[in-house]
Design an enzyme around this catalytic site. Structure first.
Site, PDB file in Angstrom:
ATOM      1  N   LEU A  29      41.194  44.905  37.411  1.00  0.00           N
ATOM      2  CA  LEU A  29      40.070  44.586  36.512  1.00  0.00           C
ATOM      3  C   LEU A  29      38.825  44.216  37.301  1.00  0.00           C
ATOM      4  O   LEU A  29      37.711  44.320  36.812  1.00  0.00           O
ATOM      5  CB  LEU A  29      40.434  43.399  35.613  1.00  0.00           C
ATOM      6  CG  LEU A  29      41.504  43.652  34.572  1.00  0.00           C
ATOM      7  CD1 LEU A  29      41.945  42.341  33.947  1.00  0.00           C
ATOM      8  CD2 LEU A  29      40.964  44.586  33.497  1.00  0.00           C
ATOM      9  N   GLY A  30      39.040  43.741  38.492  1.00  0.00           N
ATOM     10  CA  GLY A  30      37.879  43.337  39.276  1.00  0.00           C
ATOM     11  C   GLY A  30      38.312  42.629  40.538  1.00  0.00           C
ATOM     12  O   GLY A  30      39.501  42.424  40.792  1.00  0.00           O
ATOM     13  N   GLY A  35      40.360  37.263  46.037  1.00  0.00           N
ATOM     14  CA  GLY A  35      41.454  38.176  45.719  1.00  0.00           C
ATOM     15  C   GLY A  35      41.079  39.110  44.594  1.00  0.00           C
ATOM     16  O   GLY A  35      39.898  39.356  44.346  1.00  0.00           O
ATOM     17  N   ARG A  36      42.111  39.632  43.923  1.00  0.00           N
ATOM     18  CA  ARG A  36      41.862  40.627  42.876  1.00  0.00           C
ATOM     19  C   ARG A  36      42.441  40.199  41.548  1.00  0.00           C
ATOM     20  O   ARG A  36      43.329  39.354  41.503  1.00  0.00           O
ATOM     21  CB  ARG A  36      42.532  41.937  43.261  1.00  0.00           C
ATOM     22  CG  ARG A  36      41.766  42.625  44.363  1.00  0.00           C
ATOM     23  CD  ARG A  36      42.609  43.690  44.983  1.00  0.00           C
ATOM     24  NE  ARG A  36      41.978  44.089  46.231  1.00  0.00           N
ATOM     25  CZ  ARG A  36      41.626  45.319  46.530  1.00  0.00           C
ATOM     26  NH1 ARG A  36      41.887  46.293  45.703  1.00  0.00           N
ATOM     27  NH2 ARG A  36      41.038  45.595  47.662  1.00  0.00           N
ATOM     28  N   ASP A 146      28.740  25.002  36.307  1.00  0.00           N
ATOM     29  CA  ASP A 146      28.555  26.321  36.920  1.00  0.00           C
ATOM     30  C   ASP A 146      28.585  27.438  35.878  1.00  0.00           C
ATOM     31  O   ASP A 146      29.194  28.471  36.087  1.00  0.00           O
ATOM     32  CB  ASP A 146      29.642  26.546  37.980  1.00  0.00           C
ATOM     33  CG  ASP A 146      29.312  27.727  38.884  1.00  0.00           C
ATOM     34  OD1 ASP A 146      28.109  28.045  39.025  1.00  0.00           O
ATOM     35  OD2 ASP A 146      30.243  28.335  39.420  1.00  0.00           O
TER      36      ASP A 146
HETATM   37  P1  AMP Z   1      36.841  36.644  39.606  1.00  0.00           P
HETATM   38  O1  AMP Z   1      37.724  36.658  40.805  1.00  0.00           O
HETATM   39  O2  AMP Z   1      37.209  35.605  38.617  1.00  0.00           O
HETATM   40  O3  AMP Z   1      35.386  36.670  39.968  1.00  0.00           O
HETATM   41  O4  AMP Z   1      37.130  38.027  38.848  1.00  0.00           O
HETATM   42  C1  AMP Z   1      36.698  39.276  39.331  1.00  0.00           C
HETATM   43  C2  AMP Z   1      36.427  40.208  38.152  1.00  0.00           C
HETATM   44  O5  AMP Z   1      37.629  40.485  37.432  1.00  0.00           O
HETATM   45  C3  AMP Z   1      35.495  39.609  37.101  1.00  0.00           C
HETATM   46  O6  AMP Z   1      34.185  39.895  37.428  1.00  0.00           O
HETATM   47  C4  AMP Z   1      35.919  40.294  35.808  1.00  0.00           C
HETATM   48  O7  AMP Z   1      35.250  41.526  35.671  1.00  0.00           O
HETATM   49  C5  AMP Z   1      37.400  40.561  36.027  1.00  0.00           C
HETATM   50  N1  AMP Z   1      38.199  39.512  35.370  1.00  0.00           N
HETATM   51  C6  AMP Z   1      38.518  38.297  35.870  1.00  0.00           C
HETATM   52  N2  AMP Z   1      39.277  37.591  35.008  1.00  0.00           N
HETATM   53  C7  AMP Z   1      39.455  38.388  33.928  1.00  0.00           C
HETATM   54  C8  AMP Z   1      40.151  38.224  32.677  1.00  0.00           C
HETATM   55  N3  AMP Z   1      40.799  37.110  32.398  1.00  0.00           N
HETATM   56  N4  AMP Z   1      40.098  39.244  31.793  1.00  0.00           N
HETATM   57  C9  AMP Z   1      39.418  40.386  32.089  1.00  0.00           C
HETATM   58  N5  AMP Z   1      38.744  40.593  33.236  1.00  0.00           N
HETATM   59  C10 AMP Z   1      38.758  39.617  34.163  1.00  0.00           C
END
Ligand code: AMP
Length: 289
Positions: A29-30, A35-36, A146
């Site tokens: 998803l991102g 991490g991922r 934040d």
């Molecule tokens: P983060 O590590 O929290 O910055 O997440 C990286 C990317 O993953 C974010 O920018 C979102 O696009 C996607 N993402 C993170 N958490 C979720 C979630 N719970 N549901 C859907 N997409 C997510």
């Protein structure tokens, strides 16, 4: 507002010893700093979640072990329709896995960039959702500190554009956002924060004013070419309203009453909920039709 009953919130699952074998892993998803994130399905209940994978190497490198644990405990105890659920966590030799509510519609930031700016109805609905979530946090003595569009996700609702969810409680981005604060954007910080003064929950009220402006105009109000200029604009509360898009005077009134230098004079969360612009435009169910 009652949240839908969810199998991962049930007693037996909240105490379960999770492992990777409990999930089928789907598409990424991102990617975050540590991490991922993958979409995943919990095998027993067939429940779709987001699985965030953080490498222990990164936790060591950035020395975020205690902070990570504390923030995970905070988020797993917050139960509000506008706050992303953290159902649990587990780890293996190299990684920590966070089991998160899946937000089907992704980042609000992407929607905002795609559309340029939001309608007053949509902006007011998101501001009301955020205000309610923050009131709930403040009641539990949690200050978010934040809030920014990248930390706001949207879930999936039939016939609507999704309900807003505050996604990050600082644990993962706190160190990165602190860094970003110093070497990146200052746009969402209250004057007392950029001036390095003591601050309290009223920083979240300021950020609501910033977000309300950004939702309606597409850019944050104190954006400037350089950090020094943004810093100066925040400190002087150098606020102006462009002529396009045309925005109602009620919306401008709400923004002006939140972007107030003296933090004790900012509109309270209760007063935001009762503000005429919110009453007139927001969907109290938190969904944008
Ligand atoms: P983060 O590590 O929290 O910055 O997440 C990286 C990317 O993953 C974010 O920018 C979102 O696009 C996607 N993402 C993170 N958490 C979720 C979630 N719970 N549901 C859907 N997409 C997510």
């Amino acid at each position: 507002m009652a949240s839908q009953q969810n199998p991962l919130d049930e007693e037996e699952n909240s105490k379960r010893n999770w492992s990777l074998k409990d999930f089928e892993i789907g598409k990424p998803l991102g990617r975050g700093k540590f991490g991922r994130v993958y979409v995943a399905r919990e095998i027993k209940n067939k429940y779709v979640v987001a699985l965030k994978v953080i490498f222990k190497e990164q936790i060591e490198k950035y020395k975020i072990h205690h902070q990570l644990r504390r923030e995970m405990e905070i988020q797993s105890n917050l139960h509000h329709p506008n706050i992303l659920r953290l159902y649990g966590w587990f780890h293996d030799a190299d990684r920590v896995f966070l089991i998160l509510e899946y937000a089907h519609n992704g980042e609000l930031y992407k929607e905002l960039r795609k559309k340029g700016y939001l309608s007053e109805k949509q902006a007011a609905t998101y501001i009301l959702s955020l205000t309610k979530a923050l009131a709930y946090c403040h009641e539990k003595t949690v200050i978010h500190r934040d809030i920014k569009p990248e930390n706001l996700l949207l879930d999936h609702q039939f016939y609507s554009q999704g309900r807003l969810k505050i996604a990050d409680f600082g644990w993962s981005v706190q160190s990165s956002s602190k860094r970003r604060t110093m070497c990146g954007t200052l746009d969402y910080l209250a004057p007392e924060m950029v001036e390095n003064k003591a601050h309290d929950y009223a920083v979240d009220n300021w950020t609501l004013g910033i977000l309300c402006y950004e939702f309606l105009y597409g850019v944050p109000p104190f954006e400037a070419e350089s950090q020094i200029d943004t810093f100066r604009r925040i400190r002087n509360v150098d606020l102006s309203f462009p002529s396009t898009p045309s925005i109602s005077s009620d919306a401008k009134n709400l923004i002006s009453r939140l972007l107030v230098k003296d933090s004790s004079r900012r509109l309270s969360l209760e007063k935001i909920i009762e503000h005429p612009w919110i009453i007139k435009n927001a969907n109290p169910m938190g969904i944008c039709l």
